[in-house]
Structure formats: C-alpha cells, structure tokens
Write an enzyme that holds these catalytic residues in place. Structure first.
Site, PDB file in Angstrom:
ATOM      1  N   THR A  42     -25.906  20.794  20.473  1.00  0.00           N
ATOM      2  CA  THR A  42     -26.463  19.890  19.467  1.00  0.00           C
ATOM      3  C   THR A  42     -27.309  20.615  18.432  1.00  0.00           C
ATOM      4  O   THR A  42     -27.131  20.424  17.232  1.00  0.00           O
ATOM      5  CB  THR A  42     -27.306  18.799  20.153  1.00  0.00           C
ATOM      6  OG1 THR A  42     -26.464  18.001  20.982  1.00  0.00           O
ATOM      7  CG2 THR A  42     -27.973  17.905  19.116  1.00  0.00           C
ATOM      8  N   ALA A 115     -15.107  19.592  31.182  1.00  0.00           N
ATOM      9  CA  ALA A 115     -15.157  19.802  32.625  1.00  0.00           C
ATOM     10  C   ALA A 115     -15.970  18.687  33.254  1.00  0.00           C
ATOM     11  O   ALA A 115     -16.960  18.224  32.676  1.00  0.00           O
ATOM     12  CB  ALA A 115     -15.777  21.157  32.956  1.00  0.00           C
ATOM     13  N   GLY A 176     -37.048   4.881  13.970  1.00  0.00           N
ATOM     14  CA  GLY A 176     -38.366   5.330  13.547  1.00  0.00           C
ATOM     15  C   GLY A 176     -38.792   6.628  14.190  1.00  0.00           C
ATOM     16  O   GLY A 176     -39.983   6.941  14.235  1.00  0.00           O
ATOM     17  N   TYR A 178     -38.028  11.052  14.843  1.00  0.00           N
ATOM     18  CA  TYR A 178     -38.006  12.204  13.948  1.00  0.00           C
ATOM     19  C   TYR A 178     -36.642  12.377  13.267  1.00  0.00           C
ATOM     20  O   TYR A 178     -36.586  12.783  12.097  1.00  0.00           O
ATOM     21  CB  TYR A 178     -38.413  13.472  14.700  1.00  0.00           C
ATOM     22  CG  TYR A 178     -37.389  14.017  15.667  1.00  0.00           C
ATOM     23  CD1 TYR A 178     -36.503  15.015  15.279  1.00  0.00           C
ATOM     24  CD2 TYR A 178     -37.309  13.550  16.975  1.00  0.00           C
ATOM     25  CE1 TYR A 178     -35.560  15.525  16.159  1.00  0.00           C
ATOM     26  CE2 TYR A 178     -36.373  14.048  17.862  1.00  0.00           C
ATOM     27  CZ  TYR A 178     -35.504  15.036  17.449  1.00  0.00           C
ATOM     28  OH  TYR A 178     -34.567  15.526  18.335  1.00  0.00           O
ATOM     29  N   ILE A 179     -35.553  12.066  13.953  1.00  0.00           N
ATOM     30  CA  ILE A 179     -34.240  12.220  13.335  1.00  0.00           C
ATOM     31  C   ILE A 179     -34.106  11.260  12.159  1.00  0.00           C
ATOM     32  O   ILE A 179     -33.650  11.641  11.068  1.00  0.00           O
ATOM     33  CB  ILE A 179     -33.130  11.973  14.369  1.00  0.00           C
ATOM     34  CG1 ILE A 179     -33.174  13.037  15.477  1.00  0.00           C
ATOM     35  CG2 ILE A 179     -31.752  11.990  13.696  1.00  0.00           C
ATOM     36  CD1 ILE A 179     -32.196  12.793  16.610  1.00  0.00           C
ATOM     37  N   GLU A 182     -36.494  12.381   9.218  1.00  0.00           N
ATOM     38  CA  GLU A 182     -36.083  13.626   8.565  1.00  0.00           C
ATOM     39  C   GLU A 182     -34.906  13.385   7.629  1.00  0.00           C
ATOM     40  O   GLU A 182     -34.898  13.856   6.485  1.00  0.00           O
ATOM     41  CB  GLU A 182     -35.739  14.681   9.619  1.00  0.00           C
ATOM     42  CG  GLU A 182     -36.983  15.256  10.290  1.00  0.00           C
ATOM     43  CD  GLU A 182     -36.669  16.209  11.425  1.00  0.00           C
ATOM     44  OE1 GLU A 182     -37.602  16.891  11.893  1.00  0.00           O
ATOM     45  OE2 GLU A 182     -35.492  16.292  11.855  1.00  0.00           O
ATOM     46  N   ARG A 199     -37.521  -1.163  14.527  1.00  0.00           N
ATOM     47  CA  ARG A 199     -37.654  -2.361  15.362  1.00  0.00           C
ATOM     48  C   ARG A 199     -39.088  -2.692  15.734  1.00  0.00           C
ATOM     49  O   ARG A 199     -39.370  -3.787  16.219  1.00  0.00           O
ATOM     50  CB  ARG A 199     -36.829  -2.207  16.632  1.00  0.00           C
ATOM     51  CG  ARG A 199     -37.287  -1.077  17.529  1.00  0.00           C
ATOM     52  CD  ARG A 199     -36.407  -0.958  18.754  1.00  0.00           C
ATOM     53  NE  ARG A 199     -36.820   0.155  19.609  1.00  0.00           N
ATOM     54  CZ  ARG A 199     -36.208   0.476  20.736  1.00  0.00           C
ATOM     55  NH1 ARG A 199     -35.162  -0.219  21.143  1.00  0.00           N
ATOM     56  NH2 ARG A 199     -36.638   1.489  21.447  1.00  0.00           N
ATOM     57  N   ARG A 205     -43.831   7.672  17.792  1.00  0.00           N
ATOM     58  CA  ARG A 205     -44.791   7.229  18.807  1.00  0.00           C
ATOM     59  C   ARG A 205     -45.528   8.370  19.516  1.00  0.00           C
ATOM     60  O   ARG A 205     -46.652   8.185  19.973  1.00  0.00           O
ATOM     61  CB  ARG A 205     -44.079   6.360  19.847  1.00  0.00           C
ATOM     62  CG  ARG A 205     -43.654   5.004  19.305  1.00  0.00           C
ATOM     63  CD  ARG A 205     -43.036   4.136  20.375  1.00  0.00           C
ATOM     64  NE  ARG A 205     -42.740   2.790  19.887  1.00  0.00           N
ATOM     65  CZ  ARG A 205     -43.628   1.813  19.837  1.00  0.00           C
ATOM     66  NH1 ARG A 205     -44.864   2.014  20.264  1.00  0.00           N
ATOM     67  NH2 ARG A 205     -43.289   0.621  19.378  1.00  0.00           N
ATOM     68  N   ALA A 343     -42.643  19.359  15.860  1.00  0.00           N
ATOM     69  CA  ALA A 343     -42.825  19.069  14.441  1.00  0.00           C
ATOM     70  C   ALA A 343     -41.773  18.088  13.964  1.00  0.00           C
ATOM     71  O   ALA A 343     -40.714  17.930  14.577  1.00  0.00           O
ATOM     72  CB  ALA A 343     -42.738  20.357  13.627  1.00  0.00           C
ATOM     73  N   GLU A 443     -56.793  28.010   6.691  1.00  0.00           N
ATOM     74  CA  GLU A 443     -58.217  28.256   6.885  1.00  0.00           C
ATOM     75  C   GLU A 443     -58.983  26.980   7.225  1.00  0.00           C
ATOM     76  O   GLU A 443     -60.082  27.042   7.791  1.00  0.00           O
ATOM     77  CB  GLU A 443     -58.830  28.911   5.641  1.00  0.00           C
ATOM     78  CG  GLU A 443     -58.929  28.004   4.429  1.00  0.00           C
ATOM     79  CD  GLU A 443     -59.612  28.676   3.258  1.00  0.00           C
ATOM     80  OE1 GLU A 443     -60.667  29.308   3.455  1.00  0.00           O
ATOM     81  OE2 GLU A 443     -59.081  28.592   2.128  1.00  0.00           O
TER      82      GLU A 443
END
Length: 449
Positions: A42, A115, A176, A178-179, A182, A199, A205, A343, A443
């Site tokens: 993936t 397999a 909602g 990260y995928i 992004e 939803r 989350r 991230a 910094e």
C-alpha cells in the site's frame, strides 16, 4: 524437524512483509513471498509515497500563487494533471523494481499470485500449487472500506485516485481521517472545488483537538467546504449533466464529478483461509496476535495493518524486523508502541507524538501546556494569513515531556527530531537549555515559556 519447502513463507509483499523476508533471509532462512498485486504494498504503490508526491505537486501550486511577492513574473502558467499523474506513477514503477531487486538479492523467491492458508504449515497459490513452510507470516495489510448505500458503485477509493483520467473539477471526499484530508488538500491546491463530508463533528480523532481545529479553519479559509455530522444517503449519475448527484438528506443534492470514499481501512483478511489453521480474528476482523506477532496458530504470524495495532508503515516495518530477528536471528524482541510520531500532509501539515492535551489530563491529572501561536516568516509572502501552532504537553510534577503537537510549514520534518525527546524521557528543562536556531520555525520549541 519435518521437511518443509521453505523455512518462511510470507503472504504479502508490502513494507512489513518485505522487511521480514529480507531480514529472515539474511539470518539464513529459506524464504518465499507471494504477492497478488504489486511488490511494495500500500505505502509504495497506492498510499503514502505517491500521495506525498502529489502533495509536493500541489505545494508548488501554492508557491506559484504568490510568486510575484518573491519577485517572479510567470506568464501562461497552467496545470496539467496527466503530467503529474504519469510522473508519479513512473516513480512508483521504479520503486517497485527496487523492492523486487531487494528480495532477489537476498535470495527470496517471489510468487506473483494470490496465496491463502491451507493449513498450519501450508499455503495454496491461486494456480493450485500447495507449498509448505515451517513458519507462515501474513502481511497483507488493509483495504479501503466502502460503505453500503445506493450508488456506492459510482464512487472510488483512494486506490483509484492515482490513476484518474482527468482532474475532477468538483471533488467530494467522504471521511474525516488523514487520507480524506490529504486528498482534499491536494486537489484544492490544484484548483478543484472540494467538499468534505464527515459523519461526526470531529476530524482526525487521534490528533490534538486544538491543532485539528486550527487545521480546519485553515482548510476552510482555502476554500474547502465541510459538511459535518452528515452521511451520504445515495449517489446517482446524471447522464444529461455529466456528473454525480450526492444526496446528503437535503432538498438539493450536491453535484460532483468524482466522489472519493476515504472512511477508513479494514484488515484485508477476507478469503485468506484463516479458518483452515485456526487463526482467530478480532471483532474488527483483524488477526489476533501476541507481543511476538504470533497468531492463535503457533506456526503462523502476522504483522502490519492486517493486525490493526497501529496502521503506519514504519510500525509494520519494525514488526516485520522484530519477527525476523526473534524467529530466525536468535534475538527475541518486541515493538514499543509508545510515542510513535505521525503526521497529516495537509497544507499546511500537522504532526504529533505522545499524549494529546486531553489524553495527558486524563492520565496525569495536572499537566502544563506550553504553546506558541505565530505566523511563520514564510507565510508573509502568502495572501493567506495563516498561523502556526506548537504545543508542548508537560507533566506538572516531573516536568517530563508527554506530548508534542504542531501545525505549520514543515511540521513533520521538525517533529521527527523533537520526537527523540519523548523517547529519551527528556524534561522541559532540556528544551529550555537548548540554544535557539534563529531565524527558524523550529526555534519556537525551545522558546516556550
């Protein structure tokens, strides 16, 4: 010892499976791998690697938008989706080749077919051939979850996003996580009209709520429309208008050229034949494993997303490596799941490690929260008045760092080094004692008061 065809047979040549196969072979094991799709899994083929490349392409669009403030005059600039798409896919091909060469150089035999489990020490290939192995490792990952509503067949998953014939002028993203966010950020920056349907009333989350709220405001400021606490009721194709009609339960449906379902991923265990070896699943359909990644069948192990422990590529790699060292290297070890940095490559990106403020208060009671709310110098050139936010969560009694969370340009690059502080068990004083690198965004972490 019974005479097996291999010491180890790995089902799935993703990041975890490839690492386990390579390290096991380096320890002297006879190893084979079966992969029904493409070597790399993936992350390399249809996930974080090509998606990050699309992020870079969309980031350039943002930079181009205010190039005049840098003194550049650019005439006739236009974006061509097929050019970016094809470049990314060519590099995916290159990476797949490298993964294949890695396995080949370690003497791992690769079967390019599906397999399944035929018994505690037997796998059955799609061709019908049965192969025996002293140990079997399942590393088949997870698969996009597609909800059940009328017209879902008109929608696509993240797998298909990298092969779109043309850039959608209107993209709806359902989810909602990260995928979802992004891809929403990528196509928003490239000029698509983007709508996100979620939803619940909460995005991302597992991340710090205050940082997520800042991300939401920035995404809305960049023109992404959000429909919270909503579910898709149906999707129909309007042949006359040449688009999709998405019903959210309102009077008027939303028009979209493409609907991306990014509502989560489920362990890819369907049809694996696990019942033939007594391998048990969790309620979510993940393979049950112990600390050593062993399933309820002593000769069968599982690593990566198929176990649903932590669905992150670096975690799958560590699990695969630990398995190989433990079973074939004579160096038993487990994976520490504490303080895993992560991230979200939105624009700007956000990143976090350790406990969120909410989690820290629930666990420790009294905590100190140090934060810096600032406008990064780089953003002065942008017409978007976007501000970065860094947070340091500290145990009030011991001053030990419990969590670091941030949103702003290059946040993931900064967080990777800051995450070492949590692994090392450092205190806030260690940050205070570190001289600031000026001028930089990083910094801010050592100037928090």
């Amino acid at each position: 010892m019974p005479d097996f065809d291999y010491d180890l047979f790995v089902i799935g040549a993703g990041s975890g499976g490839v690492r386990a196969a390579r390290i096991s072979a380096s320890h002297g094991a006879r190893v084979a791998v079966a992969e029904e799709h493409r070597v790399g899994g993936t992350c390399v083929i249809r996930g974080c690697v090509p998606k990050k490349m699309l992020v870079y392409g969309s980031m350039f669009a943002e930079e181009l938008g205010h190039a005049g403030n840098y003194g550049w005059t650019i005439e006739g600039a236009r974006f061509d989706w097929p050019t970016l798409r094809d470049f990314v896919n060519r590099d995916v091909d290159r990476l797949e080749g490298l993964y294949g060469k890695t396995l080949e150089s370690h003497g791992v035999e690769v079967f390019a077919e599906r397999a399944t489990i035929a018994g505690p020490n037997t796998v059955r290939l799609a061709s019908g051939r049965e192969i025996t192995a002293a140990h079997i490792l399942i590393a088949v990952g997870a698969w996009p979850m597609m909800p059940d509503f009328p017209g879902v067949e008109h929608c696509i998953s993240s797998n298909e996003m990298f092969h779109l014939e043309e850039q959608p002028k209107r993209l709806m993203v359902v989810g909602g996580g990260y995928i979802a966010l992004e891809f929403a950020g990528i196509f928003n920056a490239l000029g698509s009209e983007v709508t996100v349907v979620n939803r619940s009333d909460r995005l991302l989350r597992s991340y710090d709520a205050q940082v997520v709220e800042r991300a939401l405001h920035i995404m809305m400021g960049r023109g992404i429309t959000f429909h919270m606490n909503r579910l898709v009721q149906s999707v129909t194709r309007d042949e006359e208008a040449g688009c999709l009609l998405v019903d959210l339960g309102d009077a008027d449906p939303i028009h979209a050229d493409q609907v991306l379902i990014a509502a989560g991923r489920v362990p890819n265990t369907s049809g694996l034949g696990l019942e033939n070896a007594g391998v048990e699943l969790t309620e979510r359909g993940a393979i049950k494993v112990d600390e050593q990644s062993r399933t309820t069948c002593p000769s069968i192990y599982a690593v990566g997303d198929v176990t649903d422990r932590v669905q992150l590529t670096p975690v799958a790699i560590r699990e695969g490596h630990a398995f190989a060292d433990s079973v074939f290297g004579g160096k038993p070890r487990t994976v520490d799941y504490a303080n895993i940095p992560s991230a979200v490559f939105t624009q700007p990106p956000l990143a976090g490690v350790g406990l969120t403020e909410e989690q820290a208060r629930q666990t420790y009671g009294s905590v100190k929260v140090y934060s810096s709310d600032f406008r990064p110098m780089k953003n002065i050139f942008s017409p978007h008045a976007e501000r970065g936010l860094y947070k340091l969560i500290v145990d009030e009694t011991s001053e030990k760092i419990l969590g670091i969370h941030m949103i702003g340009p290059e946040a993931p690059e900064i967080l990777q080094m800051a995450a070492i502080a949590l692994t090392a068990g450092l205190t806030k004083q260690a940050f205070d004692d570190t001289v600031a690198l000026h001028p930089s965004m990083a910094e801010e972490l050592v100037l928090l008061k």
